[in-house]
Structure formats: C-alpha cells, structure tokens
Design an enzyme around this catalytic site. Structure first.
Site, PDB file in Angstrom:
ATOM      1  N   ARG A  14       1.014  -0.943   0.069  1.00  0.00           N
ATOM      2  CA  ARG A  14      -0.082   0.038  -0.099  1.00  0.00           C
ATOM      3  C   ARG A  14       0.796   1.354  -0.209  1.00  0.00           C
ATOM      4  O   ARG A  14       1.765   1.331   0.764  1.00  0.00           O
ATOM      5  CB  ARG A  14      -1.038  -0.144   1.294  1.00  0.00           C
ATOM      6  CG  ARG A  14      -1.815  -1.157   1.179  1.00  0.00           C
ATOM      7  CD  ARG A  14      -2.910  -1.009   1.981  1.00  0.00           C
ATOM      8  NE  ARG A  14      -3.673  -2.330   2.008  1.00  0.00           N
ATOM      9  CZ  ARG A  14      -4.881  -2.658   2.835  1.00  0.00           C
ATOM     10  NH1 ARG A  14      -5.097  -1.880   3.624  1.00  0.00           N
ATOM     11  NH2 ARG A  14      -5.411  -3.722   2.618  1.00  0.00           N
TER      12      ARG A  14
ATOM     13  N   ARG B 258       1.426   0.782  10.605  1.00  0.00           N
ATOM     14  CA  ARG B 258       1.092   1.165   9.018  1.00  0.00           C
ATOM     15  C   ARG B 258       2.297   1.041   8.187  1.00  0.00           C
ATOM     16  O   ARG B 258       2.999   1.920   8.140  1.00  0.00           O
ATOM     17  CB  ARG B 258       0.560   2.529   9.238  1.00  0.00           C
ATOM     18  CG  ARG B 258      -0.088   2.925   7.772  1.00  0.00           C
ATOM     19  CD  ARG B 258      -0.745   4.310   7.920  1.00  0.00           C
ATOM     20  NE  ARG B 258      -2.078   4.332   9.242  1.00  0.00           N
ATOM     21  CZ  ARG B 258      -3.232   3.911   8.898  1.00  0.00           C
ATOM     22  NH1 ARG B 258      -3.528   3.668   7.708  1.00  0.00           N
ATOM     23  NH2 ARG B 258      -3.942   3.933   9.851  1.00  0.00           N
TER      24      ARG B 258
ATOM     25  N   GLU C 239      -7.817  -1.608  14.582  1.00  0.00           N
ATOM     26  CA  GLU C 239      -8.510  -2.376  13.521  1.00  0.00           C
ATOM     27  C   GLU C 239      -7.281  -3.500  13.170  1.00  0.00           C
ATOM     28  O   GLU C 239      -6.344  -3.141  12.742  1.00  0.00           O
ATOM     29  CB  GLU C 239      -8.844  -1.740  11.993  1.00  0.00           C
ATOM     30  CG  GLU C 239      -9.141  -2.531  11.140  1.00  0.00           C
ATOM     31  CD  GLU C 239      -9.334  -1.768   9.738  1.00  0.00           C
ATOM     32  OE1 GLU C 239      -9.305  -0.715   9.765  1.00  0.00           O
ATOM     33  OE2 GLU C 239      -9.221  -2.444   8.768  1.00  0.00           O
TER      34      GLU C 239
ATOM     35  N   SER D 197     -11.241  -6.732   9.007  1.00  0.00           N
ATOM     36  CA  SER D 197     -12.169  -6.035   8.354  1.00  0.00           C
ATOM     37  C   SER D 197     -13.079  -6.932   7.437  1.00  0.00           C
ATOM     38  O   SER D 197     -12.305  -7.432   6.631  1.00  0.00           O
ATOM     39  CB  SER D 197     -11.748  -4.866   7.434  1.00  0.00           C
ATOM     40  OG  SER D 197     -12.800  -4.038   7.198  1.00  0.00           O
TER      41      SER D 197
ATOM     42  N   ARG E 190      -0.228  -6.534  12.398  1.00  0.00           N
ATOM     43  CA  ARG E 190      -1.008  -6.193  13.441  1.00  0.00           C
ATOM     44  C   ARG E 190      -1.214  -7.193  14.462  1.00  0.00           C
ATOM     45  O   ARG E 190      -1.028  -6.704  15.590  1.00  0.00           O
ATOM     46  CB  ARG E 190      -2.201  -5.506  13.028  1.00  0.00           C
ATOM     47  CG  ARG E 190      -2.021  -4.115  12.510  1.00  0.00           C
ATOM     48  CD  ARG E 190      -3.022  -3.468  11.844  1.00  0.00           C
ATOM     49  NE  ARG E 190      -2.579  -2.019  11.244  1.00  0.00           N
ATOM     50  CZ  ARG E 190      -3.820  -1.262  10.888  1.00  0.00           C
ATOM     51  NH1 ARG E 190      -4.845  -1.213  11.288  1.00  0.00           N
ATOM     52  NH2 ARG E 190      -3.191  -0.063  10.246  1.00  0.00           N
TER      53      ARG E 190
END
Length: 424
Positions: free
Chosen positions: A260, A275, A347, A350, A389
């Site tokens: 990403r 991140r 988070e 998802s 994560r």
RNA sequence: GGAGGGGUGGCAGAGCGGUCGAAUGCGCCGGUCUUGAAAACCGGAGGGCCUCCGGGCCCCGUGGGUUCGAAUCCCACCCCCUCCGCCA
C-alpha cells in the site's frame, strides 16, 4: 458497477444512500445520461434498420440484374446521420460508465448512519484487556530493546514505513501467519490459494480499487499492479465466469504480502509497524448466492474472531457506520484488537459483504439450479487476520516486565516449542 | 527478446462479404418411454436496449477503417497458446 434499473427505479433512495456516505447526489446525472444514451441508441437503431432494409433490397436487386443506383443514393443519404447518432451514443455511454465506476456500493439498510469512525457501533466484545504492574510498552519499544525489530536499517533499504524483523521475532511473524492459515483451512473450510501478487489493471477495477483509489496502489513499469490485499486476486478468481450453484459457497484463503502506498496517511502511525507499505495478511474470500451472503458474512466474521480468541487477544466487533465504510462494501464488521502499549483499540480485521457490486464489475455469475438464466454472485472478503498487526498485539499483550515476550500457547508448536522470547 | 498460431454461444468447434445471432457435438431444460434412472427419441433454450407489443436494433477479444452491406476484408491495440533464447 451499478444496476441502472435500480437507480432509475429508486433515485431518491440512491441519493439518500450517497448522502449517508457523505457524498453529493448523483442520481439526476446518472438518469439524465442514461436517458440521453438510450435516446441516441433508439435514433441510431431506427436509422440502422432503414439502412439494413435498403441493403437487403440492393442485394436482391443486384442479383436480379436491376439498376440499383437510386437505392445506393438513399443509403448514402443515411450515412452521416447514422455516424452521428452512433458517435453520440458511444460518447454518452462512456461518460455514463465513467461516472458509474466512481459511485460506491449501495449500503445495507442496517448500516448505522454516521459521519466518521467515531460513530461506528460496537456490536460485541470479547476478553478482558490485561493489566500490568508497569506501564506497558509499545511494540516498537519492545522489539527494538530486544534488538529484533529494526526500523533504521529498513529505512536505509526501503525508506519509511518498512521494518526488518530478526531472529525470534521474524519467526514469530511466520508462526502467526501459519497458525492463522492452518486454522482457516482446517476448521473453517477455506481452500488455501497461492495467488499472483501482481495483477492486471482490470482486476483492480473488478474489486473496486480502481479507478478511484489509484494513488493508494503501486504500479510496475510494465503496467501491472501490486496487490493491496489478497482480496483482489482471490475475488477475481471467479471473474468472467459462470459458476454452477452447486459450487457455492466458494471459500478461499491466502497468506500474501500486501502493498500500500499509504498516500493519504502522511504523519499517521509513523512509529512502529502499525502502518507499513508492505505487510502480511491472511485473507478470507467467499463467493455465495445472494440468499446466503448475509449468513456468510456472519460466519466469516466469526472465523476471523476465532483467531483472536485462540491467541487470547481481547477485541471488539464494530459495525462500520455509513461515513466510514469502504467503497465496495454494503456492510462491514471490523475487528479491533486491544493494544495495551498504545492503550487503544486498533483495526486488525475488516469483514465486508460486497453483495453483487464487485460481481457486476468482474462479470461473475452463477447458474441457479431452480430457475433459468444467470445471476450475479455475492462476494465477501475479510482479514483472517492482518499478520503484522497481530504480531504487534501479541507483543504488547504478552510483554513481560523483563522486556521479553511470552509466546501464546497455540503458537508454540510453530515456534519449535519456545515459550518466551527473552532479552539478552 | 525472436518466430509462428489463435481469440465465435455454458464448453468444444464450424463459418471467412448478403439468406449468420450464427452449423455440429457435448452439456443444460422440458417431454415420450421406464417402477425409477440410464439409454434412445422428440422438443426447447444467449445477453442488452427500444417498442405503436407486430416487431426493431446492437453484441462473434477491443477500437478504427473499407463497403450499399462485415463474424467474414484491412489497420491498430489487448489477450492467450506453441517453439526457440534467457532466467529463479
């Protein structure tokens, strides 16, 4: 992609839905373009019909040896108008498709209305956040003190938002990934897949990352795209296919790196590996009938939750509100894990039901056993879970006063029996 | 990188300027036969748009062109396959 009929039949509902997402109304423009396009199409078709009739007569007259010059003249007289209407129809069609491609999925009525993440609704929670006799450290403090997590070297190699893991921590990441994959395959009936990490542009369009989120992706020099999530190749496994209903539900999972650009998140979560430009994730994808997708959504969410339960990581399930939910999703449940070092819920998964939205963009259908024709499948995707994560959560949750990390029971077989990572 | 071959309905595969939305086979659906099934036989069936509900138009990888008329001819692009080379 959208069903034009549905927007035409319920324009105010469509705009109300967009408003819930915080977007400007679009139905008027869609309907106007659609109306103009169809008008141009009708005009084109009428002219076309006349020319086809003429052409038929020319053929017949020629073979009968008659003079066809007046017929040729009639046909020529139509040429300009035909070309004009055809061009007009194309232009309007393109404009309509371009607009449609940027409009997000219809929301499920159950999606709570809200402007931002603050208004997401907590559905349930599991586990008790652990208490510490000392101030719990954040994962990067733990990792760096152990000498097993190196952001400086990563920056030399690749820049910001990369990490180098070493020794037991590198193995712990691999252990977590293996554990998750095994769990989803053995206990939840997902088929393991090892998909390409570079995909064509139309594949990204199919799942909805393009054309709108171009700047979030990495492109290669030959025009391929690095997958931002395995959702992309896994969901597109059924693109341009017509499945038998008996093949559904189709459940697939993959452990892949995800890439990403994080273009819009400068300054956010800059410390640590929360991140990153590159991270591992176990992804779950289900392809179902429309009747099954809601139950499958729940099943998928539970499949992701199981991972956290087995790892003993406290979490809560959040129903994303209309302002926070993604472009392709009709409904999304996020799993948020408790990070003691950060003192926050973050988070970690998802799970989204995209209904027929991606299926339309991919042209993925199935043949119902009890009726004629084809219908679009429903597609769902969820993280099961984000490995990076999860590593963070394990480190922060199982940190020890001495700076070490206890290894959760279920991971020990994957760590060669190791019970704790100790400093020194 | 070099040289060839090819993209047609659910699948396979014919068609190579008009009568082709398209043969044939398989698969699928309905029927006959059968206690039931299979086999055999008979019949049916693509999608989109418009409609004065008679019908009309578009879709043979995509886009352009030639032509009165294109699945068929020409050009460009995309994609797939085979062989050779290089390579983990």
């Amino acid at each position: 992609m959208h069903d034009l009929k549905r927007i035409r039949e319920a324009p105010e509902a469509f705009d109300a839905m967009l408003a819930r997402r915080g977007l400007a109304p679009a139905s008027a423009r869609v309907i106007e373009l659609d109306r103009l396009r169809r008008a141009a199409q009708t005009a084109f078709q009428e002219l076309q019909a006349r020319r086809n009739a003429l052409s038929k007569r020319i053929g017949a007259a020629r073979s009968a040896g008659e003079d066809v010059s007046h017929l040729l003249a009639d046909s020529a007289a139509l040429a300009d108008a035909i070309a004009r209407e055809e061009a007009e129809e194309k232009r309007l069609g393109l404009e309509l498709d371009t607009l449609l491609a940027t409009l997000p999925n219809w929301l499920d009525d159950a999606v709570p209305t809200g402007a931002s993440a603050e208004e997401n609704v907590v559905l349930r929670a599991w586990g008790e956040p652990s208490r510490f006799d000392w101030t719990p450290r954040q994962h990067f403090e733990i990792g760096e003190r152990l000498g097993l997590m190196d952001f400086e070297t990563a920056a030399k190699l690749s820049g910001a938002r990369f990490v180098v893991l070493k020794g037991a921590l590198a193995r712990l990441e691999r252990a977590i990934a293996q554990f998750m994959l095994d769990l989803q395959v053995r206990e939840h009936g997902y088929t393991e897949v090892s998909p390409p990490l570079l995909v064509r542009e139309e594949v990204l369009f199919g799942t909805g990352q393009l054309p709108k989120f171009r700047e979030d992706q990495f492109v290669t020099t030959d025009g391929r795209w690095l997958i931002p999530t395995a959702e992309v190749p896994l969901t597109n496994l059924v693109r341009e296919r017509i499945l038998a209903e008996s093949e559904l539900p189709l459940r697939v999972t993959a452990l892949t790196p995800c890439f990403r650009a994080e273009a819009g998140s400068a300054g956010r979560d800059v410390r640590g590996m929360l991140r990153q430009h590159q991270f591992l994730k176990v992804e779950l994808v289900s392809i179902t009938t429309p009747e099954q997708s809601e139950a499958e959504h729940e099943r998928m969410t539970r499949s992701a939750e199981t991972v956290l339960q087995r790892l003993g990581l406290p979490y809560r399930v959040v129903d994303l509100c209309s302002g926070d939910i993604g472009f392709s999703a009709a409904r999304t449940f996020d799993l948020e894990v408790w990070l003691p070092g950060q003192g926050a819920w973050r988070e970690i998964s998802s799970c989204s039901n995209c209904r027929d939205f991606q299926a339309r963009r991919m042209d993925a259908r199935y043949r119902p056993t009890d009726s004629k024709g084809t219908r679009f499948v429903h597609t769902l995707n969820g993280s099961g879970l984000a490995v990076g994560r999860t590593l963070i959560a394990v480190m922060e949750t199982y940190q020890r006063a001495d700076g070490g990390i206890d290894i959760p029971e279920v991971l020990r077989p994957y760590m060669g029996g190791l019970e704790a990572i100790r400093p020194g």
